[in-house]
Write an enzyme that holds these catalytic residues in place. Sequence first.
Site, PDB file in Angstrom:
ATOM      1  N   ASP A  38       0.816  -1.213   0.000  1.00  0.00           N
ATOM      2  CA  ASP A  38       0.000   0.000   0.000  1.00  0.00           C
ATOM      3  C   ASP A  38       0.848   1.261   0.000  1.00  0.00           C
ATOM      4  O   ASP A  38       0.452   2.286  -0.558  1.00  0.00           O
ATOM      5  CB  ASP A  38      -0.940   0.006   1.209  1.00  0.00           C
ATOM      6  CG  ASP A  38      -2.151  -0.883   0.993  1.00  0.00           C
ATOM      7  OD1 ASP A  38      -2.058  -1.819   0.175  1.00  0.00           O
ATOM      8  OD2 ASP A  38      -3.188  -0.655   1.641  1.00  0.00           O
TER       9      ASP A  38
ATOM     10  N   ASP B 282      -1.069  -5.350   4.478  1.00  0.00           N
ATOM     11  CA  ASP B 282      -2.394  -4.777   4.666  1.00  0.00           C
ATOM     12  C   ASP B 282      -3.575  -5.616   4.182  1.00  0.00           C
ATOM     13  O   ASP B 282      -4.531  -5.823   4.905  1.00  0.00           O
ATOM     14  CB  ASP B 282      -2.457  -3.409   3.994  1.00  0.00           C
ATOM     15  CG  ASP B 282      -1.573  -2.391   4.692  1.00  0.00           C
ATOM     16  OD1 ASP B 282      -0.610  -2.799   5.347  1.00  0.00           O
ATOM     17  OD2 ASP B 282      -1.845  -1.193   4.579  1.00  0.00           O
ATOM     18  N   LYS B 283      -3.571  -6.056   2.931  1.00  0.00           N
ATOM     19  CA  LYS B 283      -4.728  -6.777   2.405  1.00  0.00           C
ATOM     20  C   LYS B 283      -4.521  -8.278   2.389  1.00  0.00           C
ATOM     21  O   LYS B 283      -5.458  -9.024   2.100  1.00  0.00           O
ATOM     22  CB  LYS B 283      -5.054  -6.306   0.975  1.00  0.00           C
ATOM     23  CG  LYS B 283      -5.263  -4.816   0.860  1.00  0.00           C
ATOM     24  CD  LYS B 283      -6.318  -4.313   1.829  1.00  0.00           C
ATOM     25  CE  LYS B 283      -6.372  -2.807   1.868  1.00  0.00           C
ATOM     26  NZ  LYS B 283      -5.148  -2.177   2.409  1.00  0.00           N
TER      27      LYS B 283
ATOM     28  N   CYS C  43       5.379  -2.350   8.315  1.00  0.00           N
ATOM     29  CA  CYS C  43       5.795  -1.034   8.823  1.00  0.00           C
ATOM     30  C   CYS C  43       5.566  -0.916  10.321  1.00  0.00           C
ATOM     31  O   CYS C  43       4.567  -1.379  10.853  1.00  0.00           O
ATOM     32  CB  CYS C  43       5.080   0.072   8.061  1.00  0.00           C
ATOM     33  SG  CYS C  43       5.561   0.160   6.322  1.00  0.00           S
TER      34      CYS C  43
ATOM     35  N   SER D 297      -5.017   5.073   5.517  1.00  0.00           N
ATOM     36  CA  SER D 297      -3.938   4.172   5.889  1.00  0.00           C
ATOM     37  C   SER D 297      -3.919   4.030   7.401  1.00  0.00           C
ATOM     38  O   SER D 297      -4.347   4.929   8.134  1.00  0.00           O
ATOM     39  CB  SER D 297      -2.606   4.750   5.408  1.00  0.00           C
ATOM     40  OG  SER D 297      -1.532   4.169   6.093  1.00  0.00           O
TER      41      SER D 297
END
Length: 616
Positions: free
Chosen positions: A81, A123-124, A195, A517
């Site tokens: 992302d 993320d996904k 992250c 985000s």
Amino acid sequence: MPKYRSATTTHGRNMAGARALWRATGMTDADFGKPIIAVVNSFTQFVPGHVHLRDLGKLVAEQIEAAGGVAKEFNTIAVDDGIAMGHGGMLYSLPSRELIADSVEYMVNAHCADAMVCISNCDKITPGMLMASLRLNIPVIFVSGGPMEAGKTKLSDQIIKLDLVDAMIQGADPKVSDSQSDQVERSACPTCGSCSGMFTANSMNCLTEALGLSQPGNGSLLATHADRKQLFLNAGKRIVELTKRYYEQNDESALPRNIASKAAFENAMTLDIAMGGSTNTVLHLLAAAQEAEIDFTMSDIDKLSRKVPQLCKVAPSTQKYHMEDVHRAGGVIGILGELDRAGLLNRDVKNVLGLTLPQTLEQYDVMLTQDDAVKNMFRAGPAGIRTTQAFSQDCRWDSLDDDRANGCIRSLEHAYSKDGGLAVLYGNFAENGCIVKTAGVDDSILKFTGPAKVYESQDDAVEAILGGKVVAGDVVVIRYEGPKGGPGMQEMLYPTSFLKSMGLGKACALITDGRFSGGTSGLSIGHVSPEAASGGSIGLIEDGDLIAIDIPNRGIQLQVSDAELAARREAQEARGDKAWTPKNRERQVSFALRAYASLATSADKGAVRDKSKLGG
């Protein structure tokens, strides 16, 4: 007694062709009576959270084989992302969740696998695999790649912690020199892993612990630390035990829908609120609950958000703490322990280790455990060495952070705030709700009223912010960026970061039917439902309209009369086939994205596909 799914392809004379192909993969006669377990990996060189996963699937597979199973590995896609942010690539991020879920279903059902180990991280990918796991409802264990170490650099004679968001903010801040921006950029993301703050990836990996589908430490133990290897080894062994329990003992407690029950979903959301997790987790938990056929909705989230305090504050809500600090304080189990002592959790839940919540806390809560090995694991810390290698260091903190009054994780009595880190707001242009990460909102702007400045794309909003057209007191509205309208429900990290770059982080609000985000903080309100492209009233807002935000009372209101809104709606409908579309936006949308948009629901439904359109 349930039959092994894999027997469909390994037994019977009529399956000679399938067995011939299995033999070509290395299987022998002795393997045809064993469970076939899919190792669902997501290695890619595009994503720092996944760059170190190449060999970890093999690590898990070896343990599966040693424990009496047959391991078969495959890979899913993985979108970064951060790299996709701020341009057309972000249109593809959320839709990739559905592709990942579908691809796991396709592979597992096409080859009749009996169980899965999901190696996710960013993320996904974790949400997509979670959706697939609950859809398939076969034994599963999640083990993620782990968090990145926080970046560190020396500015003004002081060592400060950094992450991706710092690089974004400083890169756009006209007051920051080129040399300082370059220094921050080079220091912000030092290692492999997701992250380093409580962004979406780490939030979701923490939630798999609370759902019971991963092992203690999964959400917080650093990607670089040697201790993390044990999670992968354990997952390979344990999945064979779970698989045999279900297929050979008819023990349905081994299935993910019985582990990730509604009570577990409530615990996961309670954790999310208490730790100030990413707003994206709301989207993903709603989607996962639907796959599990659990009645878990925005209403449930709203109720929890009104009673759960904030017990943990992590970047981006503060620069003092990152995931490595959460781990030192006891990780997810440490937060769950404080929530349990506050009477805020459902205790009648189990995890993939077969432990109840009280048993898990007794063994893994650093405030309770007598196990020195557990305490040692939670002292696993960063090395501060740039690397893309998993398990490459074994540094430890000198001590645990068990200060529940002033440390990273707090007790109920010393909570950061009595209100939790996430809240659901309702109002006349968010009839089905919207989400704000209250953990990142300064107390001075919990109530905020200002004139709207309306943009019909993220790009136009960014141009206006950086061009000085947005001033203190404004409410930036970005619409037609929802699941259908974007399509793809882009993250708005650049607009929120650039507001900070321009000194407006505590002086403006941003509202969108898109999303944010996990790195976003500030008065950023997303997931407005219904979205503009579905006829939502956010599509009726005009420049200069006053918008009142009242987080303490969970309200958001467009201060325009009902009669005026009705007239605007009538004018919008009069546009015919152009109704509820942007008036001035040029955007290339591929066939794949148009296909996604044709079935997408608004954020309050998890942005999943509308089954009613498929007759389901």
